[in-house]
Design a protein around this motif. Structure first.
Motif, mmCIF file in Angstrom:
data_model
loop_
_atom_site.group_PDB
_atom_site.id
_atom_site.type_symbol
_atom_site.label_atom_id
_atom_site.label_comp_id
_atom_site.label_asym_id
_atom_site.label_seq_id
_atom_site.Cartn_x
_atom_site.Cartn_y
_atom_site.Cartn_z
ATOM 1 N N ARG A 6 0.836 -1.206 0.000
ATOM 2 C CA ARG A 6 0.000 0.000 0.000
ATOM 3 C C ARG A 6 0.874 1.262 0.000
ATOM 4 O O ARG A 6 0.605 2.195 -0.741
ATOM 5 C CB ARG A 6 -0.925 -0.004 1.211
ATOM 6 N N LEU A 10 1.300 4.174 -2.875
ATOM 7 C CA LEU A 10 1.198 5.622 -2.591
ATOM 8 C C LEU A 10 2.419 6.376 -3.106
ATOM 9 O O LEU A 10 2.290 7.455 -3.678
ATOM 10 C CB LEU A 10 0.998 5.865 -1.096
ATOM 11 N N TYR A 11 3.614 5.807 -2.899
ATOM 12 C CA TYR A 11 4.826 6.440 -3.425
ATOM 13 C C TYR A 11 4.771 6.514 -4.947
ATOM 14 O O TYR A 11 5.096 7.543 -5.548
ATOM 15 C CB TYR A 11 6.085 5.675 -3.005
#
Length: 147
Positions: A6, A10-11
């Motif tokens: 997750r 996001l990165y």
């Protein structure tokens, strides 16, 4: 520190957003593409690797463990502010037209304070996540929207 899927997503989304914003600037003003590519991607990447990567790990290793992250964060933020005094834009402005020494001093003080503040934000993210990609994304966003 293990990075969950997750967090990796996001990165990736953060970096993708920066890339899309830089690419999109071409359609608004083609002359801004190189400026945004440099200011939003390349400079933050290099500065984050230097300060929140190499610098953070070296300074952190040299300090006692008590309050290690706090002192590392302070030192790196101050060094980052000082680093921004070397950017040529203020000096070129100074030689481009006559200004009072107090105006140059004020401009340099602002470069130090703003650089230190940005370094402090990126450093806080580095401290709290223990990850370099997060500080790179924050730095890139500040450069993208902070001009």
């Amino acid at each position: 520190h293990q990075c969950s899927n997750r967090v990796r997503i996001l990165y990736a989304l953060g970096v993708l957003f920066l890339l899309l914003m830089v690419a999109g600037s071409y359609f608004l003003d083609p002359g801004m593409l190189l400026i945004n590519l440099t200011g939003v991607l390349i400079v933050p990447l290099v500065e984050e690797m230097l300060f929140r990567g190499l610098g953070w790990s070296r300074i952190s290793a040299a300090l006692p463990q008590k309050n290690n992250n706090l002192f590392t964060w302070i030192i790196i933020s101050v060094l980052f502010g000082l680093w921004h005094l070397a950017y040529a834009d203020v000096l070129l402005l100074y030689v481009a037209h006559p200004v009072q020494p107090s105006e140059l001093a004020y401009a340099l003080l602002m470069k130090f304070l703003i650089g230190g503040f940005i370094g402090g934000l990126a450093g806080l993210v580095r401290w709290k996540t223990a990850r370099l990609p997060a500080s790179f994304i924050v730095h890139g966003l500040i450069n993208l929207f902070g001009r």
